[in-house]
Write an enzyme that holds these catalytic residues in place. Sequence first.
Site, mmCIF file in Angstrom:
data_model
loop_
_atom_site.group_PDB
_atom_site.id
_atom_site.type_symbol
_atom_site.label_atom_id
_atom_site.label_comp_id
_atom_site.label_asym_id
_atom_site.label_seq_id
_atom_site.Cartn_x
_atom_site.Cartn_y
_atom_site.Cartn_z
ATOM 1 N N LYS A 20 0.747 -1.152 0.024
ATOM 2 C CA LYS A 20 0.088 -0.053 -0.034
ATOM 3 C C LYS A 20 0.991 1.308 0.015
ATOM 4 O O LYS A 20 2.061 1.233 0.000
ATOM 5 C CB LYS A 20 -0.990 0.031 1.279
ATOM 6 C CG LYS A 20 -1.922 -1.263 0.980
ATOM 7 C CD LYS A 20 -3.095 -1.190 2.232
ATOM 8 C CE LYS A 20 -3.251 -2.349 3.002
ATOM 9 N NZ LYS A 20 -4.539 -2.146 4.122
ATOM 10 N N TYR A 60 -12.384 -2.799 -1.710
ATOM 11 C CA TYR A 60 -12.993 -2.614 -0.321
ATOM 12 C C TYR A 60 -14.523 -2.629 0.136
ATOM 13 O O TYR A 60 -14.918 -2.267 1.057
ATOM 14 C CB TYR A 60 -12.256 -1.525 0.418
ATOM 15 C CG TYR A 60 -10.686 -1.849 0.640
ATOM 16 C CD1 TYR A 60 -10.184 -2.778 1.347
ATOM 17 C CD2 TYR A 60 -9.691 -0.931 0.508
ATOM 18 C CE1 TYR A 60 -9.025 -3.301 1.845
ATOM 19 C CE2 TYR A 60 -8.148 -1.073 0.697
ATOM 20 C CZ TYR A 60 -8.082 -2.244 1.466
ATOM 21 O OH TYR A 60 -6.502 -2.353 1.636
ATOM 22 N N PHE A 68 -14.029 4.187 8.746
ATOM 23 C CA PHE A 68 -12.829 4.561 8.435
ATOM 24 C C PHE A 68 -12.826 4.406 6.774
ATOM 25 O O PHE A 68 -11.829 4.600 6.140
ATOM 26 C CB PHE A 68 -11.956 3.838 8.813
ATOM 27 C CG PHE A 68 -12.033 2.232 8.725
ATOM 28 C CD1 PHE A 68 -11.439 1.442 7.627
ATOM 29 C CD2 PHE A 68 -12.840 1.535 9.758
ATOM 30 C CE1 PHE A 68 -11.840 0.107 7.617
ATOM 31 C CE2 PHE A 68 -12.616 0.260 9.508
ATOM 32 C CZ PHE A 68 -12.470 -0.491 8.462
ATOM 33 N N ARG A 98 -1.400 -14.457 3.992
ATOM 34 C CA ARG A 98 -2.254 -13.823 4.854
ATOM 35 C C ARG A 98 -1.211 -14.188 6.274
ATOM 36 O O ARG A 98 -1.146 -12.990 7.187
ATOM 37 C CB ARG A 98 -3.695 -14.489 5.224
ATOM 38 C CG ARG A 98 -4.408 -14.002 4.215
ATOM 39 C CD ARG A 98 -4.827 -12.698 4.442
ATOM 40 N NE ARG A 98 -5.881 -12.295 5.810
ATOM 41 C CZ ARG A 98 -6.408 -11.214 5.769
ATOM 42 N NH1 ARG A 98 -6.275 -10.203 4.780
ATOM 43 N NH2 ARG A 98 -7.157 -10.791 6.824
ATOM 44 N N THR A 104 -4.547 -7.809 11.121
ATOM 45 C CA THR A 104 -4.813 -6.342 10.298
ATOM 46 C C THR A 104 -4.341 -5.388 11.168
ATOM 47 O O THR A 104 -3.807 -4.278 10.917
ATOM 48 C CB THR A 104 -6.297 -6.363 10.232
ATOM 49 O OG1 THR A 104 -6.892 -7.375 9.678
ATOM 50 C CG2 THR A 104 -6.939 -5.039 9.944
ATOM 51 N N ARG A 115 3.227 -7.326 8.839
ATOM 52 C CA ARG A 115 3.020 -6.205 9.724
ATOM 53 C C ARG A 115 3.498 -6.019 11.029
ATOM 54 O O ARG A 115 3.710 -5.098 11.580
ATOM 55 C CB ARG A 115 1.430 -6.200 9.833
ATOM 56 C CG ARG A 115 0.832 -5.705 8.646
ATOM 57 C CD ARG A 115 -0.834 -6.056 8.508
ATOM 58 N NE ARG A 115 -1.398 -5.694 7.330
ATOM 59 C CZ ARG A 115 -2.425 -6.134 7.110
ATOM 60 N NH1 ARG A 115 -3.219 -7.256 7.661
ATOM 61 N NH2 ARG A 115 -3.291 -5.770 5.810
ATOM 62 N N ASN A 125 -0.997 -0.142 7.570
ATOM 63 C CA ASN A 125 -0.294 -1.296 7.810
ATOM 64 C C ASN A 125 0.204 -2.105 6.600
ATOM 65 O O ASN A 125 0.363 -3.062 6.515
ATOM 66 C CB ASN A 125 -1.693 -2.252 8.391
ATOM 67 C CG ASN A 125 -2.593 -2.395 7.471
ATOM 68 O OD1 ASN A 125 -2.751 -1.817 6.389
ATOM 69 N ND2 ASN A 125 -3.800 -3.162 8.014
ATOM 70 N N HIS A 128 -1.262 -5.680 1.981
ATOM 71 C CA HIS A 128 -2.791 -6.248 1.667
ATOM 72 C C HIS A 128 -2.576 -7.668 1.100
ATOM 73 O O HIS A 128 -1.592 -7.832 0.562
ATOM 74 C CB HIS A 128 -3.722 -5.511 0.766
ATOM 75 C CG HIS A 128 -4.766 -6.483 0.133
ATOM 76 N ND1 HIS A 128 -5.884 -6.144 0.904
ATOM 77 C CD2 HIS A 128 -4.870 -7.291 -0.774
ATOM 78 C CE1 HIS A 128 -6.854 -7.125 0.382
ATOM 79 N NE2 HIS A 128 -6.212 -7.816 -0.642
ATOM 80 N N GLU A 139 -10.415 -10.303 -6.486
ATOM 81 C CA GLU A 139 -9.382 -9.293 -6.457
ATOM 82 C C GLU A 139 -8.248 -9.341 -7.616
ATOM 83 O O GLU A 139 -7.750 -8.328 -8.180
ATOM 84 C CB GLU A 139 -8.190 -9.334 -5.187
ATOM 85 C CG GLU A 139 -9.261 -8.632 -4.154
ATOM 86 C CD GLU A 139 -8.831 -9.027 -2.652
ATOM 87 O OE1 GLU A 139 -7.615 -9.438 -2.430
ATOM 88 O OE2 GLU A 139 -9.553 -8.842 -1.825
HETATM 89 P P1 IDP Z 1 -6.919 -6.975 6.134
HETATM 90 O O1 IDP Z 1 -6.259 -5.782 5.186
HETATM 91 O O2 IDP Z 1 -6.246 -7.515 7.295
HETATM 92 O O3 IDP Z 1 -7.748 -7.960 5.301
HETATM 93 P P2 IDP Z 1 -9.734 -5.737 6.682
HETATM 94 O O4 IDP Z 1 -10.702 -5.943 7.901
HETATM 95 O O5 IDP Z 1 -10.053 -6.397 5.443
HETATM 96 O O6 IDP Z 1 -8.233 -6.015 7.120
HETATM 97 O O7 IDP Z 1 -9.491 -4.090 6.204
HETATM 98 C C1 IDP Z 1 -9.021 -3.598 5.331
HETATM 99 C C2 IDP Z 1 -7.909 -2.352 5.462
HETATM 100 O O8 IDP Z 1 -8.879 -1.376 5.830
HETATM 101 C C3 IDP Z 1 -6.973 -2.741 6.753
HETATM 102 O O9 IDP Z 1 -5.886 -3.470 6.141
HETATM 103 C C4 IDP Z 1 -6.861 -1.403 7.247
HETATM 104 O O10 IDP Z 1 -5.889 -0.740 6.029
HETATM 105 C C5 IDP Z 1 -7.994 -0.685 6.913
HETATM 106 N N1 IDP Z 1 -8.709 -0.777 8.127
HETATM 107 C C6 IDP Z 1 -9.237 -1.622 8.884
HETATM 108 N N2 IDP Z 1 -9.768 -1.541 10.047
HETATM 109 C C7 IDP Z 1 -9.493 -0.191 10.225
HETATM 110 C C8 IDP Z 1 -9.596 0.558 11.338
HETATM 111 O O11 IDP Z 1 -10.170 0.432 12.180
HETATM 112 N N3 IDP Z 1 -9.284 1.977 11.037
HETATM 113 C C9 IDP Z 1 -8.590 2.430 10.018
HETATM 114 N N4 IDP Z 1 -8.371 1.449 9.168
HETATM 115 C C10 IDP Z 1 -8.832 0.487 9.089
HETATM 116 MG MG MG Z 2 -9.367 -7.856 4.379
#
Ligand code: IDP
Ligand code: MG
Length: 165
Positions: A20, A60, A68, A98, A104, A115, A125, A128, A139
């Site tokens: 990212k 997303y 967010f 993963r 996450t 991460r 983070n 992806h 995707e």
């Molecule tokens: P993942 O990337 O581990 O699959 P997801 O829950 O699918 O996690 O969320 C996608 C992305 O959205 C996260 O990697 C992060 O960049 C962002 N994200 C998720 N939760 C939050 C939050 O609480 N605050 C800000 N950004 C978030």
């Molecule tokens: Mg995800």
Amino acid sequence: QVPIHGKPGTVQERTFIAVKPDGVQRGLVSEVISRFERRGYKLVGLKLLVPPTDLVKQHYADLSSKPFFNGLVDYMTNGKAPVVGMVWEGPDVIKQGRAMVGATNPLSANPGTIRGDFCLSVGRNIVHGSDSAESAQTEIGLWFGGKGEVVDWSFGNEEWVISAN
Ligand code: IDP
Ligand code: MG
């Protein structure tokens, strides 16, 4: 001919991994590529882009009701740094990818994960990874749907990396 999303459950399973904008900005592209490469996975798709807003909104889509979401889309698309999108191939690459990415929230991510080794904040983070065969298929189609964007090729040393038995 392998479909662009690969064949889940086989050695031609494929997943979508992206560095990212914060990961690109911080010079971690090679770190992410290197980890997948050294593990033994095969890079079959690679591109650098500032993704269109529509693409990121689709990517997303499951998070569109989250508070967010707008900030997430802006961070991915504002052009302060591009995204590096990749397709990686190999045995169990969706689940292993993963695991290599980590939780996450980086504060819950184990050291040894990307991460857990390089970041501190859920909103930054750095990487992806597709979370299931279904999302990998969606995707890869979204990010690499153009003709010839995913390349079928073989390692010369495949027998030393992947055993048939
Ligand atoms: P993942 O990337 O581990 O699959 P997801 O829950 O699918 O996690 O969320 C996608 C992305 O959205 C996260 O990697 C992060 O960049 C962002 N994200 C998720 N939760 C939050 C939050 O609480 N605050 C800000 N950004 C978030
Ligand atoms: Mg995800």
